[in-house]
Design a protein around this motif. Structure first.
Motif, PDB file in Angstrom:
ATOM      1  N   LEU A   1       0.836  -1.189   0.000  1.00  0.00           N
ATOM      2  CA  LEU A   1       0.000   0.000   0.000  1.00  0.00           C
ATOM      3  C   LEU A   1       0.875   1.244   0.000  1.00  0.00           C
ATOM      4  O   LEU A   1       1.874   1.317   0.704  1.00  0.00           O
ATOM      5  N   SER A   2       0.459   2.224  -0.768  1.00  0.00           N
ATOM      6  CA  SER A   2       1.124   3.521  -0.698  1.00  0.00           C
ATOM      7  C   SER A   2       0.497   4.283   0.466  1.00  0.00           C
ATOM      8  O   SER A   2      -0.540   3.887   0.998  1.00  0.00           O
ATOM      9  N   VAL A   3       1.112   5.369   0.845  1.00  0.00           N
ATOM     10  CA  VAL A   3       0.581   6.174   1.948  1.00  0.00           C
ATOM     11  C   VAL A   3      -0.827   6.672   1.627  1.00  0.00           C
ATOM     12  O   VAL A   3      -1.730   6.524   2.459  1.00  0.00           O
ATOM     13  N   PRO A   4      -1.071   7.228   0.449  1.00  0.00           N
ATOM     14  CA  PRO A   4      -2.438   7.681   0.159  1.00  0.00           C
ATOM     15  C   PRO A   4      -3.468   6.544   0.198  1.00  0.00           C
ATOM     16  O   PRO A   4      -4.571   6.718   0.719  1.00  0.00           O
ATOM     17  N   SER A   5      -3.103   5.372  -0.308  1.00  0.00           N
ATOM     18  CA  SER A   5      -4.070   4.275  -0.294  1.00  0.00           C
ATOM     19  C   SER A   5      -4.270   3.735   1.119  1.00  0.00           C
ATOM     20  O   SER A   5      -5.377   3.308   1.472  1.00  0.00           O
ATOM     21  N   ALA A   6      -3.229   3.757   1.947  1.00  0.00           N
ATOM     22  CA  ALA A   6      -3.372   3.332   3.342  1.00  0.00           C
ATOM     23  C   ALA A   6      -4.295   4.292   4.096  1.00  0.00           C
ATOM     24  O   ALA A   6      -5.162   3.853   4.860  1.00  0.00           O
ATOM     25  N   LEU A   7      -4.119   5.584   3.874  1.00  0.00           N
ATOM     26  CA  LEU A   7      -4.999   6.568   4.517  1.00  0.00           C
ATOM     27  C   LEU A   7      -6.440   6.407   4.047  1.00  0.00           C
ATOM     28  O   LEU A   7      -7.374   6.498   4.840  1.00  0.00           O
ATOM     29  N   LYS A   8      -6.600   6.150   2.761  1.00  0.00           N
ATOM     30  CA  LYS A   8      -7.945   5.955   2.220  1.00  0.00           C
ATOM     31  C   LYS A   8      -8.602   4.733   2.861  1.00  0.00           C
ATOM     32  O   LYS A   8      -9.786   4.743   3.172  1.00  0.00           O
ATOM     33  N   GLU A   9      -7.820   3.691   3.083  1.00  0.00           N
ATOM     34  CA  GLU A   9      -8.339   2.472   3.724  1.00  0.00           C
ATOM     35  C   GLU A   9      -8.738   2.751   5.172  1.00  0.00           C
ATOM     36  O   GLU A   9      -9.773   2.288   5.647  1.00  0.00           O
ATOM     37  N   LEU A  10      -7.932   3.525   5.887  1.00  0.00           N
ATOM     38  CA  LEU A  10      -8.246   3.836   7.283  1.00  0.00           C
ATOM     39  C   LEU A  10      -9.421   4.800   7.414  1.00  0.00           C
ATOM     40  O   LEU A  10     -10.113   4.795   8.435  1.00  0.00           O
ATOM     41  N   GLU A  11      -9.654   5.614   6.396  1.00  0.00           N
ATOM     42  CA  GLU A  11     -10.799   6.525   6.421  1.00  0.00           C
ATOM     43  C   GLU A  11     -12.129   5.768   6.395  1.00  0.00           C
ATOM     44  O   GLU A  11     -13.166   6.328   6.726  1.00  0.00           O
TER      45      GLU A  11
ATOM     46  N   GLN B   1      -6.921  -3.197   7.192  1.00  0.00           N
ATOM     47  CA  GLN B   1      -6.845  -2.144   8.197  1.00  0.00           C
ATOM     48  C   GLN B   1      -6.043  -2.607   9.407  1.00  0.00           C
ATOM     49  O   GLN B   1      -5.270  -1.844   9.973  1.00  0.00           O
ATOM     50  N   LYS B   2      -6.201  -3.878   9.788  1.00  0.00           N
ATOM     51  CA  LYS B   2      -5.440  -4.417  10.921  1.00  0.00           C
ATOM     52  C   LYS B   2      -3.944  -4.404  10.631  1.00  0.00           C
ATOM     53  O   LYS B   2      -3.139  -4.086  11.513  1.00  0.00           O
ATOM     54  N   VAL B   3      -3.573  -4.737   9.396  1.00  0.00           N
ATOM     55  CA  VAL B   3      -2.150  -4.722   9.020  1.00  0.00           C
ATOM     56  C   VAL B   3      -1.600  -3.298   9.098  1.00  0.00           C
ATOM     57  O   VAL B   3      -0.513  -3.072   9.634  1.00  0.00           O
ATOM     58  N   ILE B   4      -2.357  -2.340   8.579  1.00  0.00           N
ATOM     59  CA  ILE B   4      -1.910  -0.937   8.606  1.00  0.00           C
ATOM     60  C   ILE B   4      -1.785  -0.460  10.045  1.00  0.00           C
ATOM     61  O   ILE B   4      -0.789   0.162  10.426  1.00  0.00           O
ATOM     62  N   LEU B   5      -2.786  -0.739  10.872  1.00  0.00           N
ATOM     63  CA  LEU B   5      -2.745  -0.332  12.278  1.00  0.00           C
ATOM     64  C   LEU B   5      -1.596  -1.012  13.016  1.00  0.00           C
ATOM     65  O   LEU B   5      -0.953  -0.405  13.868  1.00  0.00           O
ATOM     66  N   GLY B   6      -1.342  -2.276  12.682  1.00  0.00           N
ATOM     67  CA  GLY B   6      -0.258  -3.014  13.316  1.00  0.00           C
ATOM     68  C   GLY B   6       1.105  -2.380  13.075  1.00  0.00           C
ATOM     69  O   GLY B   6       2.008  -2.478  13.909  1.00  0.00           O
ATOM     70  N   ALA B   7       1.258  -1.691  11.954  1.00  0.00           N
ATOM     71  CA  ALA B   7       2.517  -1.004  11.661  1.00  0.00           C
ATOM     72  C   ALA B   7       2.785   0.120  12.660  1.00  0.00           C
ATOM     73  O   ALA B   7       3.926   0.530  12.856  1.00  0.00           O
ATOM     74  N   PHE B   8       1.726   0.596  13.311  1.00  0.00           N
ATOM     75  CA  PHE B   8       1.850   1.667  14.304  1.00  0.00           C
ATOM     76  C   PHE B   8       1.678   1.148  15.725  1.00  0.00           C
ATOM     77  O   PHE B   8       1.546   1.930  16.665  1.00  0.00           O
TER      78      PHE B   8
END
Length: 86
Positions: A8-18, A40-47
């Motif tokens: 995921l790119s940053v814009p697509s990750a943000l779009k997914e979290l939105e 979303q869990k994978v993206i959140l897990g990165a933080f």
């Protein structure tokens, strides 16, 4: 992400979290509109965050929204009740 060769790119990750959003229930309570997806869990897990953190934050935000929506007179009554001694 496991099983997916592209990242995921940053814009697509943000779009997914939105897509994580709250909805108002008929009784005035707020809850998550949908379950947190695997992406979303994978993206959140990165933080260092997880689904439970999202649910907790959603609950707190829902309570804040409810308190802000409460009429001023009722807020004053609630605050007075907290200060009363029995």
């Amino acid at each position: 992400m496991p099983g997916k060769p592209n990242y995921l790119s940053v814009p697509s990750a943000l779009k997914e979290l939105e897509k994580i959003e709250l909805v108002r229930q008929p009784n005035g309570n707020y809850k998550l509109d949908h379950a947190v997806t695997a992406t979303q869990k994978v993206i959140l897990g990165a933080f260092g965050l997880d689904e439970e953190w999202i649910k907790t934050q959603a609950s707190l935000i829902g309570k804040d929204i409810q308190n802000d929506a409460m009429p001023e007179e009722q807020k004053d009554d609630d605050e007075d009740a907290e200060n009363e001694e029995y």
